[in-house]
Enzyme design. Structure first.
Site, mmCIF file in Angstrom:
data_model
loop_
_atom_site.group_PDB
_atom_site.id
_atom_site.type_symbol
_atom_site.label_atom_id
_atom_site.label_comp_id
_atom_site.label_asym_id
_atom_site.label_seq_id
_atom_site.Cartn_x
_atom_site.Cartn_y
_atom_site.Cartn_z
ATOM 1 N N GLY A 14 -2.811 -5.730 -9.242
ATOM 2 C CA GLY A 14 -2.333 -4.319 -8.911
ATOM 3 C C GLY A 14 -0.950 -4.582 -8.280
ATOM 4 N N ILE A 16 0.523 -4.246 -5.136
ATOM 5 C CA ILE A 16 1.034 -4.978 -4.161
ATOM 6 C C ILE A 16 0.485 -6.391 -4.363
ATOM 7 N N ASN A 39 -7.509 -0.279 -11.743
ATOM 8 C CA ASN A 39 -6.516 0.418 -11.515
ATOM 9 C C ASN A 39 -5.259 -0.331 -12.147
ATOM 10 N N LYS A 88 -7.871 3.246 -3.584
ATOM 11 C CA LYS A 88 -6.728 3.805 -2.578
ATOM 12 C C LYS A 88 -6.417 5.259 -2.458
ATOM 13 N N SER A 128 -3.849 -0.561 6.821
ATOM 14 C CA SER A 128 -3.160 0.601 6.371
ATOM 15 C C SER A 128 -2.597 1.287 7.716
ATOM 16 N N ALA A 129 -1.418 1.632 7.724
ATOM 17 C CA ALA A 129 -1.057 2.655 8.799
ATOM 18 C C ALA A 129 -1.737 3.848 8.967
ATOM 19 N N TYR A 153 -11.483 7.024 2.744
ATOM 20 C CA TYR A 153 -10.768 5.852 2.389
ATOM 21 C C TYR A 153 -10.081 5.157 3.635
ATOM 22 N N LYS A 157 -10.876 1.408 5.885
ATOM 23 C CA LYS A 157 -9.844 0.578 6.362
ATOM 24 C C LYS A 157 -10.289 -0.020 7.801
ATOM 25 N N PHE A 222 6.236 18.724 0.509
ATOM 26 C CA PHE A 222 5.241 19.227 1.437
ATOM 27 C C PHE A 222 5.385 19.789 2.685
ATOM 28 N N ARG A 235 8.340 9.251 7.476
ATOM 29 C CA ARG A 235 7.504 7.863 7.403
ATOM 30 C C ARG A 235 8.364 6.747 7.231
ATOM 31 N N ARG A 299 0.869 19.580 3.070
ATOM 32 C CA ARG A 299 -0.273 18.981 2.428
ATOM 33 C C ARG A 299 -1.302 18.789 3.465
HETATM 34 P P1 NAD Z 1 -3.734 -0.992 -6.774
HETATM 35 O O1 NAD Z 1 -4.642 0.001 -7.100
HETATM 36 O O2 NAD Z 1 -2.280 -1.021 -7.528
HETATM 37 O O3 NAD Z 1 -4.174 -2.434 -6.713
HETATM 38 C C1 NAD Z 1 -5.608 -2.807 -6.354
HETATM 39 C C2 NAD Z 1 -6.226 -3.621 -7.410
HETATM 40 O O4 NAD Z 1 -7.443 -3.894 -6.948
HETATM 41 C C3 NAD Z 1 -6.023 -2.984 -8.584
HETATM 42 O O5 NAD Z 1 -5.433 -3.898 -9.638
HETATM 43 C C4 NAD Z 1 -7.636 -2.951 -9.067
HETATM 44 O O6 NAD Z 1 -7.970 -2.871 -10.314
HETATM 45 C C5 NAD Z 1 -8.309 -3.861 -8.239
HETATM 46 N N1 NAD Z 1 -9.692 -3.636 -7.856
HETATM 47 C C6 NAD Z 1 -10.135 -2.371 -7.095
HETATM 48 N N2 NAD Z 1 -11.472 -2.705 -6.947
HETATM 49 C C7 NAD Z 1 -11.776 -3.720 -7.251
HETATM 50 C C8 NAD Z 1 -13.118 -4.434 -7.499
HETATM 51 N N3 NAD Z 1 -14.141 -4.038 -6.776
HETATM 52 N N4 NAD Z 1 -12.767 -5.706 -7.891
HETATM 53 C C9 NAD Z 1 -12.047 -6.360 -8.460
HETATM 54 N N5 NAD Z 1 -10.692 -5.677 -8.502
HETATM 55 C C10 NAD Z 1 -10.778 -4.425 -8.058
HETATM 56 O O7 NAD Z 1 -3.287 -0.760 -5.274
HETATM 57 P P2 NAD Z 1 -2.219 -1.354 -4.015
HETATM 58 O O8 NAD Z 1 -1.179 -0.360 -4.002
HETATM 59 O O9 NAD Z 1 -1.678 -2.584 -4.708
HETATM 60 O O10 NAD Z 1 -3.089 -1.602 -3.041
HETATM 61 C C11 NAD Z 1 -3.367 -2.810 -2.380
HETATM 62 C C12 NAD Z 1 -4.320 -2.791 -1.199
HETATM 63 O O11 NAD Z 1 -3.431 -2.266 -0.420
HETATM 64 C C13 NAD Z 1 -5.369 -1.936 -1.296
HETATM 65 O O12 NAD Z 1 -6.361 -2.537 -0.364
HETATM 66 C C14 NAD Z 1 -4.834 -0.701 -0.389
HETATM 67 O O13 NAD Z 1 -5.972 -0.079 -0.009
HETATM 68 C C15 NAD Z 1 -3.906 -1.345 0.397
HETATM 69 N N6 NAD Z 1 -2.952 -0.400 1.049
HETATM 70 C C16 NAD Z 1 -2.086 0.147 -0.179
HETATM 71 C C17 NAD Z 1 -1.150 1.113 0.518
HETATM 72 C C18 NAD Z 1 -0.104 1.850 -0.887
HETATM 73 O O14 NAD Z 1 0.410 2.871 -0.289
HETATM 74 N N7 NAD Z 1 -0.089 1.237 -1.849
HETATM 75 C C19 NAD Z 1 -0.931 1.471 1.743
HETATM 76 C C20 NAD Z 1 -1.712 0.584 2.827
HETATM 77 C C21 NAD Z 1 -2.624 -0.354 2.113
HETATM 78 C C1 WQD Z 2 4.794 10.491 2.027
HETATM 79 C C2 WQD Z 2 5.619 11.765 2.284
HETATM 80 C C3 WQD Z 2 4.264 13.728 1.960
HETATM 81 C C4 WQD Z 2 4.104 13.506 -2.308
HETATM 82 C C5 WQD Z 2 -0.380 7.589 1.828
HETATM 83 C C6 WQD Z 2 -1.769 7.379 2.362
HETATM 84 C C7 WQD Z 2 -1.752 6.294 3.219
HETATM 85 C C8 WQD Z 2 -1.187 4.922 2.866
HETATM 86 C C9 WQD Z 2 0.207 5.153 2.178
HETATM 87 C C10 WQD Z 2 -2.954 3.436 1.738
HETATM 88 C C11 WQD Z 2 4.478 12.626 3.137
HETATM 89 C C12 WQD Z 2 5.369 13.854 1.217
HETATM 90 C C13 WQD Z 2 4.378 13.241 -1.026
HETATM 91 C C14 WQD Z 2 4.867 14.933 -2.935
HETATM 92 C C15 WQD Z 2 5.849 15.319 -0.645
HETATM 93 N N1 WQD Z 2 -1.906 4.492 1.416
HETATM 94 N N2 WQD Z 2 5.191 13.973 -0.358
HETATM 95 N N3 WQD Z 2 5.609 15.555 -2.144
HETATM 96 O O1 WQD Z 2 0.620 10.279 2.926
HETATM 97 O O2 WQD Z 2 2.224 8.945 3.913
HETATM 98 O O3 WQD Z 2 0.516 8.008 2.802
HETATM 99 O O4 WQD Z 2 0.078 6.563 1.071
HETATM 100 O O5 WQD Z 2 -3.336 3.206 2.708
HETATM 101 O O6 WQD Z 2 -3.037 5.851 3.627
HETATM 102 O O7 WQD Z 2 -2.082 8.629 3.062
HETATM 103 O O8 WQD Z 2 2.216 8.778 1.549
HETATM 104 O O9 WQD Z 2 3.712 8.870 -0.206
HETATM 105 O O10 WQD Z 2 1.637 10.485 -0.230
HETATM 106 O O11 WQD Z 2 3.608 11.008 1.422
HETATM 107 O O12 WQD Z 2 6.544 15.912 -0.291
HETATM 108 O O13 WQD Z 2 4.611 15.094 -4.003
HETATM 109 O O14 WQD Z 2 5.660 12.397 1.232
HETATM 110 O O15 WQD Z 2 4.068 15.088 2.638
HETATM 111 O O16 WQD Z 2 5.409 13.381 3.989
HETATM 112 P P1 WQD Z 2 1.433 9.064 2.879
HETATM 113 P P2 WQD Z 2 2.810 9.712 0.424
#
Ligand code: NAD
Ligand code: WQD
Length: 343
Positions: A14, A16, A39, A88, A128-129, A153, A157, A222, A235, A299
């Site tokens: 994925g 990250i 994903n 996610k 996550s935050a 979701y 966490k 939004f 953010r 939103r």
């Molecule tokens: P991503 O979807 O790109 O990566 C997650 C990966 O996990 C994917 O490759 C998916 O195929 C794999 N996956 C999901 N379920 C699985 C399972 N049951 N078995 C094996 N593989 C599985 O997402 P990301 O943005 O890289 O996020 C990684 C982690 O960080 C997640 O736990 C997400 O909740 C957390 N996180 C992400 C964000 C963000 O905004 N991207 C913010 C905070 C926390």
């Molecule tokens: C950022 C800002 C929107 C899209 C989400 C999850 C959080 C974490 C990170 C996993 C906000 C604005 C967005 C658009 C916009 N993920 N926006 N137009 O909501 O801070 O956090 O991702 O853990 O749990 O909730 O991130 O990128 O969706 O939004 O104006 O088309 O951009 O309102 O202010 P968010 P985001």
């Protein structure tokens, strides 16, 4: 096994996870990636190999499948896991809560129980935050009280953090770190790996890059009536390579036996609030283009502002975000251009 330590990276194909695999390898770790590709594409593992020049052990495994996961524990001698594997999408989790509780919690409990059963001590969890919700005081520290989750979701966490805390407390030899990521954005500077959302992106930066690429007509901002300097939400946008390096620092700390308590939490952000308008105008400026955008309603579920107090990660992990917003937004566009074949 060589003298180097090995880290199991679940969800490593994925966004990250793939960037973290690169930084782990750069730091001298061996990595084993498992992912069910729900994903992601295996191309990202190829990207990791291209960037590092190292062959990576990669297996298609669903972490909810205990038997299959056991085979991985039998085959590889890692002492640390970084558990990224989860769904996610906040909105989807409201529509399909069971899908989220099932995948995110069962997979995490499988990982924790096998780590315990096999005597593999170090568990790093992607939190996550979102756990802070609409915090009363900003910036948030790790001790800022978590707010009740507003989505399944977010709840997964919070529950997973609690599972990890309780297991570290109860079982000798189980160590846990939860990293609370703020808003990860950008891509590897090589443009060989990056974020590839399926369908219409929910997150701001992929929506911006897809709009710039002509895939989306217009970006909706939004809400511009928040109580913030320019009326749009604030953010803490963290570069994905910086974020990946925070994982290396956390694994270093665990494997060196430096943890003061066997469960620790760190905020991983820049400590700088950025508004939606600042982000999009910076994107336009550094990439020398114009984005069609319009102001729309808020939103539902968005908090007006959240950003990190990062001193614990800075001082204890010795980690600090280094990239500028400009560099990060350039990398995001380079990646989108590469994916869409735009010159
Ligand atoms: P991503 O979807 O790109 O990566 C997650 C990966 O996990 C994917 O490759 C998916 O195929 C794999 N996956 C999901 N379920 C699985 C399972 N049951 N078995 C094996 N593989 C599985 O997402 P990301 O943005 O890289 O996020 C990684 C982690 O960080 C997640 O736990 C997400 O909740 C957390 N996180 C992400 C964000 C963000 O905004 N991207 C913010 C905070 C926390
Ligand atoms: C950022 C800002 C929107 C899209 C989400 C999850 C959080 C974490 C990170 C996993 C906000 C604005 C967005 C658009 C916009 N993920 N926006 N137009 O909501 O801070 O956090 O991702 O853990 O749990 O909730 O991130 O990128 O969706 O939004 O104006 O088309 O951009 O309102 O202010 P968010 P985001």
């Amino acid at each position: 096994m060589s003298g180097k330590r090995t880290v199991l990276v679940s969800g490593g194909a994925g966004y990250i996870g793939s960037h973290t695999a690169v930084e782990l390898i750069n730091a001298g770790y061996n990595v084993v990636i498992i992912d069910n590709l729900s994903n992601s594409e295996s191309d990202s593992v190829t990207g990791v190999e291209q960037i590092t020049g190292k062959k990576v052990d990669f297996e298609v495994v669903d972490t909810c499948n205990t038997e299959r996961l056991k085979q991985v524990f039998d085959r590889y001698e890692f002492d640390s896991v970084i558990h990224f594997a989860a769904y996610k999408a906040v909105g989807e989790s409201m529509a399909e809560p069971l899908k989220y509780y099932q995948n995110n919690l069962v997979s995490f409990m499988n990982i924790v129980s096998l780590m315990k059963e096999y005597g593999r001590p170090n568990i790093l969890f992607s939190s996550s935050a979102t756990v802070y919700g609409d915090a009363e005081h900003l910036p948030v520290t790790e001790d800022t009280p978590r707010q009740p989750a507003t989505s399944p979701y977010g709840n997964t966490k919070q529950i997973a953090e609690d599972i990890l805390r309780d297991c570290c407390r109860a079982y000798a030899g189980v160590n846990g770190i939860a990293l609370r990521y703020f808003n990860p954005i950008g891509a590897h500077p090589s443009a060989l790996i990056g974020e590839l959302p399926r369908g219409v992106p929910n997150n701001l930066v992929p929506f911006i890059t897809q709009t710039a690429a002509g895939i989306r007509e217009c970006l909706s901002v939004f809400g511009n009536d928040y109580d913030t300097p320019d009326g749009t939400c604030l953010r803490d946008y963290i570069d994905v390579v910086d974020l990946a390096k925070a994982h290396v620092a956390a694994v270093d700390r665990m494997t060196a036996g430096k943890m003061e308590e066997n469960y620790e939490i760190f905020n991983i952000g820049t400590g700088r609030p950025v508004s939606v308008l600042e982000l999009l105008t910076t994107f336009e400026k550094v990439n020398d283009l114009k984005l069609p955008y319009r102001m729309t309603d808020r939103r539902p579920g968005d908090v007006p502002a959240v950003w990190a107090e990062t001193s614990r990660a800075n001082e204890v992990l010795g980690w600090k975000a280094e990239k500028t917003l400009e560099e990060t937004l350039r990398s995001a566009w380079e990646w989108e251009k590469k994916v869409r074949n735009i010159k």
